[in-house]
Design an enzyme around this catalytic site. Structure first.
Site, PDB file in Angstrom:
ATOM      1  N   LYS A  42     -23.731  55.421  -4.600  1.00  0.00           N
ATOM      2  CA  LYS A  42     -24.945  54.722  -4.989  1.00  0.00           C
ATOM      3  C   LYS A  42     -24.663  53.426  -5.726  1.00  0.00           C
ATOM      4  O   LYS A  42     -25.525  52.575  -5.846  1.00  0.00           O
ATOM      5  CB  LYS A  42     -25.781  55.627  -5.931  1.00  0.00           C
ATOM      6  N   GLY A  43     -23.461  53.317  -6.272  1.00  0.00           N
ATOM      7  CA  GLY A  43     -23.151  52.201  -7.168  1.00  0.00           C
ATOM      8  C   GLY A  43     -23.375  50.823  -6.572  1.00  0.00           C
ATOM      9  O   GLY A  43     -23.589  49.849  -7.300  1.00  0.00           O
ATOM     10  N   GLU A  98     -18.779  47.412  -1.507  1.00  0.00           N
ATOM     11  CA  GLU A  98     -18.542  48.356  -2.597  1.00  0.00           C
ATOM     12  C   GLU A  98     -18.812  47.669  -3.927  1.00  0.00           C
ATOM     13  O   GLU A  98     -18.683  46.453  -4.038  1.00  0.00           O
ATOM     14  CB  GLU A  98     -17.077  48.831  -2.584  1.00  0.00           C
ATOM     15  N   ASP A  99     -19.159  48.466  -4.939  1.00  0.00           N
ATOM     16  CA  ASP A  99     -19.312  47.884  -6.277  1.00  0.00           C
ATOM     17  C   ASP A  99     -17.955  47.770  -6.968  1.00  0.00           C
ATOM     18  O   ASP A  99     -17.664  46.776  -7.618  1.00  0.00           O
ATOM     19  CB  ASP A  99     -20.298  48.696  -7.138  1.00  0.00           C
ATOM     20  N   ASP A 102     -11.305  51.086  -7.323  1.00  0.00           N
ATOM     21  CA  ASP A 102     -10.610  51.589  -8.511  1.00  0.00           C
ATOM     22  C   ASP A 102      -9.277  52.222  -8.054  1.00  0.00           C
ATOM     23  O   ASP A 102      -8.308  51.502  -7.819  1.00  0.00           O
ATOM     24  CB  ASP A 102     -11.546  52.600  -9.182  1.00  0.00           C
ATOM     25  N   LYS A 130     -10.176  46.741  -9.657  1.00  0.00           N
ATOM     26  CA  LYS A 130      -9.426  47.173 -10.849  1.00  0.00           C
ATOM     27  C   LYS A 130      -8.042  47.614 -10.375  1.00  0.00           C
ATOM     28  O   LYS A 130      -7.764  48.816 -10.242  1.00  0.00           O
ATOM     29  CB  LYS A 130     -10.181  48.347 -11.486  1.00  0.00           C
ATOM     30  N   PHE A 151     -13.660  50.476 -19.237  1.00  0.00           N
ATOM     31  CA  PHE A 151     -14.760  51.355 -18.804  1.00  0.00           C
ATOM     32  C   PHE A 151     -16.028  50.523 -18.671  1.00  0.00           C
ATOM     33  O   PHE A 151     -16.691  50.216 -19.653  1.00  0.00           O
ATOM     34  CB  PHE A 151     -14.949  52.457 -19.843  1.00  0.00           C
ATOM     35  N   VAL A 152     -16.349  50.119 -17.437  1.00  0.00           N
ATOM     36  CA  VAL A 152     -17.480  49.206 -17.227  1.00  0.00           C
ATOM     37  C   VAL A 152     -18.682  49.924 -16.610  1.00  0.00           C
ATOM     38  O   VAL A 152     -18.537  50.840 -15.807  1.00  0.00           O
ATOM     39  CB  VAL A 152     -17.092  47.996 -16.344  1.00  0.00           C
ATOM     40  N   ASP A 158     -22.354  53.260 -13.056  1.00  0.00           N
ATOM     41  CA  ASP A 158     -22.901  54.231 -14.003  1.00  0.00           C
ATOM     42  C   ASP A 158     -21.833  54.877 -14.869  1.00  0.00           C
ATOM     43  O   ASP A 158     -20.641  54.804 -14.571  1.00  0.00           O
ATOM     44  CB  ASP A 158     -23.604  55.355 -13.235  1.00  0.00           C
ATOM     45  N   ARG A 164     -27.066  52.144 -14.744  1.00  0.00           N
ATOM     46  CA  ARG A 164     -27.013  51.431 -13.470  1.00  0.00           C
ATOM     47  C   ARG A 164     -27.947  50.220 -13.458  1.00  0.00           C
ATOM     48  O   ARG A 164     -27.702  49.249 -12.754  1.00  0.00           O
ATOM     49  CB  ARG A 164     -27.416  52.358 -12.313  1.00  0.00           C
TER      50      ARG A 164
HETATM   51  C1  PRP Z   1     -17.542  54.817  -7.496  1.00  0.00           C
HETATM   52  C2  PRP Z   1     -17.662  53.480  -6.790  1.00  0.00           C
HETATM   53  C3  PRP Z   1     -16.745  53.625  -5.625  1.00  0.00           C
HETATM   54  C4  PRP Z   1     -15.666  54.564  -6.128  1.00  0.00           C
HETATM   55  C5  PRP Z   1     -14.448  53.798  -6.458  1.00  0.00           C
HETATM   56  O1  PRP Z   1     -18.388  55.719  -6.877  1.00  0.00           O
HETATM   57  O2  PRP Z   1     -18.973  53.216  -6.374  1.00  0.00           O
HETATM   58  O3  PRP Z   1     -17.389  54.171  -4.502  1.00  0.00           O
HETATM   59  O4  PRP Z   1     -16.181  55.198  -7.304  1.00  0.00           O
HETATM   60  O5  PRP Z   1     -13.488  54.642  -7.023  1.00  0.00           O
HETATM   61  P1  PRP Z   1     -12.070  54.914  -6.356  1.00  0.00           P
HETATM   62  O6  PRP Z   1     -11.513  53.596  -5.867  1.00  0.00           O
HETATM   63  O7  PRP Z   1     -11.287  55.478  -7.509  1.00  0.00           O
HETATM   64  O8  PRP Z   1     -12.242  55.906  -5.251  1.00  0.00           O
HETATM   65  P2  PRP Z   1     -18.761  57.135  -7.502  1.00  0.00           P
HETATM   66  O9  PRP Z   1     -17.982  58.192  -6.790  1.00  0.00           O
HETATM   67  O10 PRP Z   1     -18.657  57.083  -8.993  1.00  0.00           O
HETATM   68  O11 PRP Z   1     -20.276  57.309  -7.055  1.00  0.00           O
HETATM   69  P3  PRP Z   1     -21.526  56.312  -7.304  1.00  0.00           P
HETATM   70  O12 PRP Z   1     -21.290  55.078  -6.452  1.00  0.00           O
HETATM   71  O13 PRP Z   1     -22.688  57.122  -6.846  1.00  0.00           O
HETATM   72  O14 PRP Z   1     -21.574  55.973  -8.773  1.00  0.00           O
END
Ligand code: PRP
Length: 182
Positions: A42-43, A98-99, A102, A130, A151-152, A158, A164
């Site tokens: 959802k991010g 993607e947001d 990581d 990141k 931690f952003v 979120d 969000r």
């Molecule tokens: C977050 C973000 C990416 C993912 C990145 O999603 O939106 O999809 O984590 O992390 P990674 O590179 O370590 O895999 P999350 O699973 O938190 O769900 P959300 O988008 O619903 O917040």
């Protein structure tokens, strides 16, 4: 909500300006190619809405919701598709939005999954990168901002489904996430 923010990392204006630049690049790259923009929920929702409006060309949109972690915190190497795309991407030029990139585990699994649908091309555009936390070799083709390991939250990102709707990207105060563990 704003009281939980230590400081603003990226202001609304900085984000807006960078999206305009990225939008120009993608517009040049994809003009006449009728690309499909796929957002990973959802991010991504806030970035997605701003980004597609910065690319004024013929295109389509779709969304996926995935998790790559199985039941625990370790990656299973298997993608769990909670919501799949509905557009047929075979032979299409696809851009994943993607947001944040990581560890890269979510995207590496998602890329493999989407590649199996035989798109003409597949690129990645992420608002935040990141690299310090990367566990997979995945790299984005278009990056808004490379950020340190902080931690952003905000602008779609979120912490336990909160923050969000902040219009900027902020650094969460440690007490905000330490407190919530109690
Ligand atoms: C977050 C973000 C990416 C993912 C990145 O999603 O939106 O999809 O984590 O992390 P990674 O590179 O370590 O895999 P999350 O699973 O938190 O769900 P959300 O988008 O619903 O917040």
């Amino acid at each position: 909500m704003q009281n939980d923010i230590e400081r603003i990392l990226l202001t609304e204006e900085e984000i807006r300006d960078r999206i305009a630049e990225l939008g120009q690049k993608l517009t040049e790259e994809y003009k006449g190619k009728n690309p499909v923009f796929i957002g990973i929920l959802k991010g991504v929702v806030v970035f997605f809405a701003d980004m597609i409006r910065a690319i004024p060309i013929e295109s389509q949109i779709d969304f996926m919701c995935v998790s790559s972690y199985g039941n625990g915190t370790e990656s299973t190497g298997i993608i769990n598709v909670k919501k799949d795309i509905s557009v047929d991407i075979a032979g299409r030029h696809v851009v994943i939005l993607e947001d944040i990139l990581d560890t890269g585990l979510t995207l590496s699994h998602t890329i493999r999954y989407l590649q199996s649908k035989k798109p003409a091309s597949l690129k990645i555009c992420t608002l935040l990168d990141k690299p310090a936390r990367r566990k997979s070799e995945v790299q984005a083709d278009y990056i808004g901002f490379t950020i340190p390991d902080l931690f952003v939250v905000g602008y779609g990102l979120d912490f336990q489904e909160r923050y969000r709707n902040l219009p900027y990207v902020g650094i969460l105060k440690p007490q905000a996430y330490l407190h919530s563990k109690e």
